[in-house]
Design a protein around this motif. Structure first.
Motif, PDB file in Angstrom:
ATOM      1  N   TYR A  36       0.560  -0.739   0.062  1.00 38.06           N
ATOM      2  CA  TYR A  36      -0.010  -0.359  -0.100  1.00 38.06           C
ATOM      3  C   TYR A  36       0.651   1.323  -0.222  1.00 38.06           C
ATOM      4  CZ  TYR A  36      -4.015  -2.716   1.823  1.00 38.06           C
ATOM      5  OH  TYR A  36      -5.164  -4.064   1.872  1.00 38.06           O
ATOM      6  N   GLN A  38       0.411   5.325   1.422  1.00 39.42           N
ATOM      7  CA  GLN A  38      -0.171   6.460   1.884  1.00 39.42           C
ATOM      8  C   GLN A  38       0.510   7.991   1.814  1.00 39.42           C
ATOM      9  OE1 GLN A  38      -0.398   5.720   5.896  1.00 39.42           O
ATOM     10  NE2 GLN A  38      -2.716   6.956   6.367  1.00 39.42           N
ATOM     11  N   LYS A  41      -2.474  12.258   5.720  1.00 42.48           N
ATOM     12  CA  LYS A  41      -3.280  13.012   5.950  1.00 42.48           C
ATOM     13  C   LYS A  41      -4.395  11.988   4.521  1.00 42.48           C
ATOM     14  CE  LYS A  41      -2.398  16.925   8.467  1.00 42.48           C
ATOM     15  NZ  LYS A  41      -2.722  18.860   8.615  1.00 42.48           N
ATOM     16  N   GLN A  42      -3.943  10.851   3.998  1.00 45.14           N
ATOM     17  CA  GLN A  42      -5.089   9.706   3.504  1.00 45.14           C
ATOM     18  C   GLN A  42      -5.225   9.214   3.937  1.00 45.14           C
ATOM     19  OE1 GLN A  42      -4.696  10.419  -0.906  1.00 45.14           O
ATOM     20  NE2 GLN A  42      -3.691  13.008  -0.222  1.00 45.14           N
ATOM     21  N   SER A  43      -5.927   7.908   3.158  1.00 47.41           N
ATOM     22  CA  SER A  43      -5.914   7.000   3.055  1.00 47.41           C
ATOM     23  C   SER A  43      -4.763   5.585   2.397  1.00 47.41           C
ATOM     24  CB  SER A  43      -7.201   6.510   2.614  1.00 47.41           C
ATOM     25  OG  SER A  43      -7.154   4.274   3.133  1.00 47.41           O
ATOM     26  N   LEU A  44      -5.382   4.421   2.867  1.00 46.04           N
ATOM     27  CA  LEU A  44      -4.247   3.693   2.339  1.00 46.04           C
ATOM     28  C   LEU A  44      -4.601   3.022   0.839  1.00 46.04           C
ATOM     29  CD1 LEU A  44      -4.242   3.357   5.282  1.00 46.04           C
ATOM     30  CD2 LEU A  44      -2.874   1.319   4.637  1.00 46.04           C
ATOM     31  N   LEU A  46      -3.820   0.717  -2.017  1.00 43.67           N
ATOM     32  CA  LEU A  46      -3.264  -0.615  -2.506  1.00 43.67           C
ATOM     33  C   LEU A  46      -3.136  -0.339  -3.821  1.00 43.67           C
ATOM     34  CD1 LEU A  46      -2.815  -3.589  -1.939  1.00 43.67           C
ATOM     35  CD2 LEU A  46      -5.402  -3.538  -3.175  1.00 43.67           C
ATOM     36  N   PHE A  91       4.148   7.380   1.846  1.00 41.95           N
ATOM     37  CA  PHE A  91       4.751   6.359   3.384  1.00 41.95           C
ATOM     38  C   PHE A  91       3.837   4.472   2.919  1.00 41.95           C
ATOM     39  CE2 PHE A  91       5.479   4.968   7.518  1.00 41.95           C
ATOM     40  CZ  PHE A  91       4.646   4.395   8.070  1.00 41.95           C
ATOM     41  N   ILE A  93       3.480   0.952   3.026  1.00 41.57           N
ATOM     42  CA  ILE A  93       2.795   0.062   4.010  1.00 41.57           C
ATOM     43  C   ILE A  93       2.627  -0.990   3.445  1.00 41.57           C
ATOM     44  CG2 ILE A  93       1.323  -0.758   5.543  1.00 41.57           C
ATOM     45  CD1 ILE A  93       0.969   2.232   6.160  1.00 41.57           C
TER      46      ILE A  93
END
Lengths: 118, 114
Positions: A36, A38, A41-44, A46, A91, A93
């Motif tokens: 993922y 990111q 300040k946002q969502s993940l 895919l 970022f 993940i």
């Protein structure tokens, strides 16, 4: 149990270089790992699904030649950001799905890798 | 396709206040539902989950009930602490051609003030 690690936790690199991020399942086997991205300040989002011993499945809009994924064993997947540019700073993940035991649809997440491209 | 909608933040509360973070979903079939928490600079940690209708997931004082009739999975806590300050993500897992995939909501930042 069900621990996923990522290495490195932070990396700063120059534009044009390549960076490899490792994702390991420490105490279980994972046929499937997910990568993922990111933004602040946002969502993940895919990026791709990584299956052991086969080619990764990339989501629409993700460049497979830029984000190389290798899932060589049941406990290790790597993401290589090739010829990184500042817009690749993010970022990253990973998560892993347990092969046996536990809920079949549960993913375990790594702590993330912060990439900064200068 | 599947989607998750959660309330936008930030949500700012005083310590010991009651917390609700709304989450609704759209999915075919019977998804599993999750709440994840992300502390600053860290990855996601599973907070709680529910795998079928009317199940209640609970952990660390947080609760959420799987409501199929309203397609909701709202997160609640009776008395928040400063240490609960984090970003909370609602997610669903449903089977598709690629297997079980997670779909995340946009995240809700919670800030708890002493």
């Amino acid at each position: 149990g069900a621990v996923v690690s990522q290495h490195p936790s932070r990396v700063i690199c120059k534009s044009g270089t390549s960076v490899k991020i490792e994702c390991r399942s420490l105490d279980f086997q994972a046929t499937t790992m997910f990568w993922y991205r990111q933004f602040p300040k946002q969502s993940l989002m895919l990026m791709a699904t990584s299956n052991e011993g086969s080619k990764a499945t990339y989501e629409q809009g993700v460049e497979k030649d830029k984000f190389l994924i290798n899932h060589a064993s049941l406990t290790l997947s790597t993401l290589t950001v090739t010829s990184a540019h500042p817009e690749d700073s993010s970022f990253y993940i990973c998560s892993a799905r347990d092969l046996g035991g536990g809920a079949v649809n549960e993913q375990f997440f790594g702590p993330g890798t912060r990439l900064t491209v200068l | 396709g599947n989607s998750v909608t959660q309330m936008e933040g930030p949500v700012t509360l005083s310590e010991e206040a009651f917390l609700t973070i709304n989450c609704t979903y759209t999915a075919t079939g019977y998804p599993s539902l999750f709440w994840y928490v992300q502390y600053p600079g860290e990855g996601l940690q599973l907070l709680l989950k529910a795998t079928k209708a009317d199940d209640k997931g609970s952990n660390k004082g947080f609760e959420a009930t799987y409501r199929k009739e309203t397609t909701s999975f709202h997160l609640e806590k009776g008395s928040v602490q400063v240490s609960d300050s984090a970003v909370y993500f609602c997610a669903l897992s449903a089977v598709n051609n690629a297997g079980n995939m997670l779909t995340f909501g946009g995240g809700t930042r919670l800030m708890v003030k002493p």
